[in-house]
Design a protein around this motif. Structure first.
Motif, short mmCIF file in Angstrom:
data_model
loop_
_atom_site.label_atom_id
_atom_site.label_comp_id
_atom_site.label_asym_id
_atom_site.label_seq_id
_atom_site.Cartn_x
_atom_site.Cartn_y
_atom_site.Cartn_z
N THR A 56 0.82 -1.16 0.17
CA THR A 56 -0.11 -0.09 0.05
C THR A 56 0.86 1.24 0.06
OG1 THR A 56 -1.60 -1.14 1.51
CG2 THR A 56 -1.94 1.14 1.22
N ASP A 57 0.55 2.38 -0.72
CA ASP A 57 1.23 3.66 -0.65
C ASP A 57 0.25 4.55 -0.80
OD1 ASP A 57 3.19 5.36 -0.94
OD2 ASP A 57 3.59 5.18 -2.89
N THR A 58 -0.58 4.85 0.30
CA THR A 58 -1.39 5.83 0.19
C THR A 58 -0.98 7.00 1.22
OG1 THR A 58 -2.42 4.94 2.41
CG2 THR A 58 -3.43 4.36 0.13
N ASN A 336 1.06 8.03 7.87
CA ASN A 336 1.09 7.85 6.42
C ASN A 336 1.67 6.21 6.49
OD1 ASN A 336 0.25 9.88 5.15
ND2 ASN A 336 2.16 10.59 4.69
N ASN A 340 -0.55 2.70 5.88
CA ASN A 340 0.05 1.66 4.98
C ASN A 340 0.26 0.33 5.51
OD1 ASN A 340 0.06 3.40 2.78
ND2 ASN A 340 2.03 3.99 3.16
#
Length: 595
Positions: A56-58, A336, A340
């Motif tokens: 995940t890279d949000t 963040n 993730n």
């Protein structure tokens, strides 16, 4: 291009100017460039430091939301500029025409947009620079990135810059377009005096002297930093423009001086002082008086450095200020990372990995997720790998980080309009709003006393220099039919006259932002309402007079609406006159919604 032989004086001036630029650039690059880049990335939802790399890279846009909430509060409305004369004899002078003239300038150059952009940049990067200049018959405002601002690094305040420092900007122009920049020749000894001439000299860069190591690879890379063109070196020129109280110098591509002129505002001030002092003289009595008046004008003329700054969290020893993002940057990246990690953990539960008995390894490419597929394996040879459960504290931890960001910036969910207030008491909501409101109110007050103060001061100085004849302006009459007389001529309602003679000498600006003005207005209405409620309790008081005095202070009704309310109807006029002197206690009035 015409070749011009550079004198030693020009070489010395070039070195002096580039040293000023290098001092400013090196100081900013040593600390601030890195900060500004980080703040820009976080505002634009880009990671600057990852402590966790996964699937995940949000990016949780808390930074963007915080900046936009504050910008909306501070930029909601136009600041009001009021001026007060240092001369007490001018205390009765109405500043309405001056305010109206300022409003016209504001609309003509779309300062609402530029000021809002500046407020947002101030919150994002800590400092937002502006340049104001006079363009024929009105002032213009330029906003630009803080990295391209040039300033004396020894200055610690905007007053320092105006009194003893220098300031400037770095910008790009298309090659071959310098001839399009025209100015009025203000040199009385020039053959083209009063005419439009080229602003920049036509100089061949190859004929100029180098300024040290400016041609090194590092300097060449810095020169076109910030350009939007891939072929910047071939298609653009870099200009470095630096002002001090006495002069303005512009350097092209860090190699040659293409402009070296007296500070335009000092030159204009000197000319006006010379005209004033010479008009007072009688040449027949003292033929040398003109020369003395000229020397006096030169000695008293003051230059303006046409740059000012919006600054966020200031340091008493530094000209640059810290951004709103500075204290929350580590929290934003931690949030963040945690989001993730939690996202990856959920993905592993939804799309679990499998393990296969090695004896069936040739089947790996044939295995899919179709639930109807049958595999000829020994039971238990193909099974899911158990994924760890997401701990309940993961969600709580993310909420704690968000709350820490809100507490740091004092921008609570309620102030953003996104909170669920069902489980929040009215007292808690009021406390949260007060906390956010106080922070915004303090920021507004500091903007009024620093950035907007210098904006108003520079603007007023330019108006004094260039608006030298009376002119009609649209004034705010507050709903009244106030008219202005010019001699025997009556101007239409809403039209006034700005007369430069009324605003000579030194005047001090007083700036009020809309957010601060609204807070003061609400407080005044609340005080008036409390006094109104006290007075109407006594039946011996004159209720009509109480309403006449206090209703305008409590409500936003105009005079015509108030007259209609306060004027008795024919039926009321036939009632007992004794009732005019007093009345029973009335129900308390509510504070107007939105006041």
């Amino acid at each position: 291009m015409a070749s011009t032989e550079y004198s030693k004086a020009n070489d010395d001036l070039l070195k002096k100017t580039m040293k000023r630029f290098d001092d400013s650039w090196d100081y900013a690059a040593s600390t601030w460039h890195r900060r500004w880049e980080r703040d820009w990335k976080l505002y634009n939802n880009e990671r600057y430091r990852k402590n966790y790399e996964g699937i995940t890279d949000t990016f949780v846009p808390m930074t963007f939301s915080t900046i936009e909430t504050m910008a909306a509060a501070l930029g909601n409305g136009r600041p009001r500029f009021d001026y007060e004369a240092d001369d007490p004899m001018k205390s009765e002078t109405s500043t309405k025409p001056l305010n109206a003239l300022t409003d016209e300038f504001w609309e003509a150059d779309q300062w609402d947009v530029k000021v809002y952009e500046g407020i947002r940049e101030m919150l994002k990067k800590g400092t937002s620079p502006f340049m104001m200049y006079w363009d024929i018959d009105r002032p213009r405002l330029i906003t630009f990135d803080i990295r391209d601002f040039i300033v004396d690094p020894t200055c610690t305040s905007q007053q320092d810059i105006q009194e003893r420092g220098y300031a400037g900007r770095r910008f790009f122009v298309r090659k071959g377009t310098l001839d399009d920049y025209m100015v009025v020749d203000t040199d009385p000894d020039s053959k083209t005096y009063g005419e439009l001439v080229k602003r920049y000299k036509d100089i061949d860069e190859e004929s100029t002297s180098p300024t040290g190591d400016n041609d090194s690879g590092k300097k060449a890379t810095e020169m076109f930093m910030g350009s939007t063109l891939k072929t910047a070196a071939e298609d653009q020129d870099e200009l470095i423009e630096i002002w001090d109280k006495d002069s303005c110098v512009t350097v092209k591509n860090r190699k040659c001086i293409i402009e070296n002129r007296k500070n335009a505002y000092k030159e204009r001030h000197e000319m006006k002082l010379r005209e004033k002092y010479q008009a007072e003289l009688d040449v027949a009595i003292d033929p040398k008086a003109f020369e003395a008046a000229d020397q006096r004008a030169k000695a008293e003329a003051k230059g303006v450095i046409p740059f000012f700054l919006f600054r966020n969290y200031t340091d008493v020893n530094l000209i640059y200020a810290k951004s709103e993002i500075e204290p929350i940057a580590p929290l934003q990246e931690q949030l963040n990372d945690m989001s993730n990690q939690e996202g990856d953990s959920i993905i592993k539960q939804l799309a679990q990995q499998r393990e296969l008995d090695p004896q069936y390894q040739d089947w790996i490419d044939l295995i899919d997720d179709d639930p109807s597929t049958v595999y000829p394996f020994t039971p238990g040879s193909l099974k899911n790998i158990d994924s760890p459960q997401v701990p309940p504290n993961s969600f709580n931890n993310r909420m704690n980080i968000k709350n820490e960001i809100r507490e740091t910036t004092a921008i609570d969910q309620v102030a953003k309009g996104s909170a669920n207030v069902k489980d929040t008491t009215a007292t808690e909501v009021k406390a949260q709003l007060n906390q956010a409101g106080q922070r915004i109110e303090i920021k507004a007050r500091l903007l009024e006393k620093d950035g907007f103060y210098w904006m108003a001061k520079i603007l007023f100085h330019m108006v004094q220099l260039y608006v030298d004849r009376p002119q009609a302006v649209r004034v705010n009459t507050d709903g009244t039919q106030e008219v202005t007389m010019v001699g025997d001529v009556q101007l239409p309602p809403g039209v006034g006259v700005y007369n430069p003679a009324d605003f000579e000498g030194d005047w001090q600006p007083h700036v009020t932002l809309e957010v601060d003005s609204q807070n003061k207005k609400v407080e005044q209405q609340r005080s008036a309402l409390q006094m109104y409620q006290i007075l109407i309790q006594d039946p011996t008081n004159n209720l009509a007079e109480i309403k006449r005095i206090y209703l305008p202070k409590i409500t936003d009704l105009d005079q015509a609406e108030l007259d209609a309310i306060l004027s008795p109807s024919p039926e009321q006029a036939m009632m007992d006159p004794a009732m005019a002197g007093g009345a029973p206690a009335e129900m308390p009035m509510e504070v107007p919604n939105g006041a």
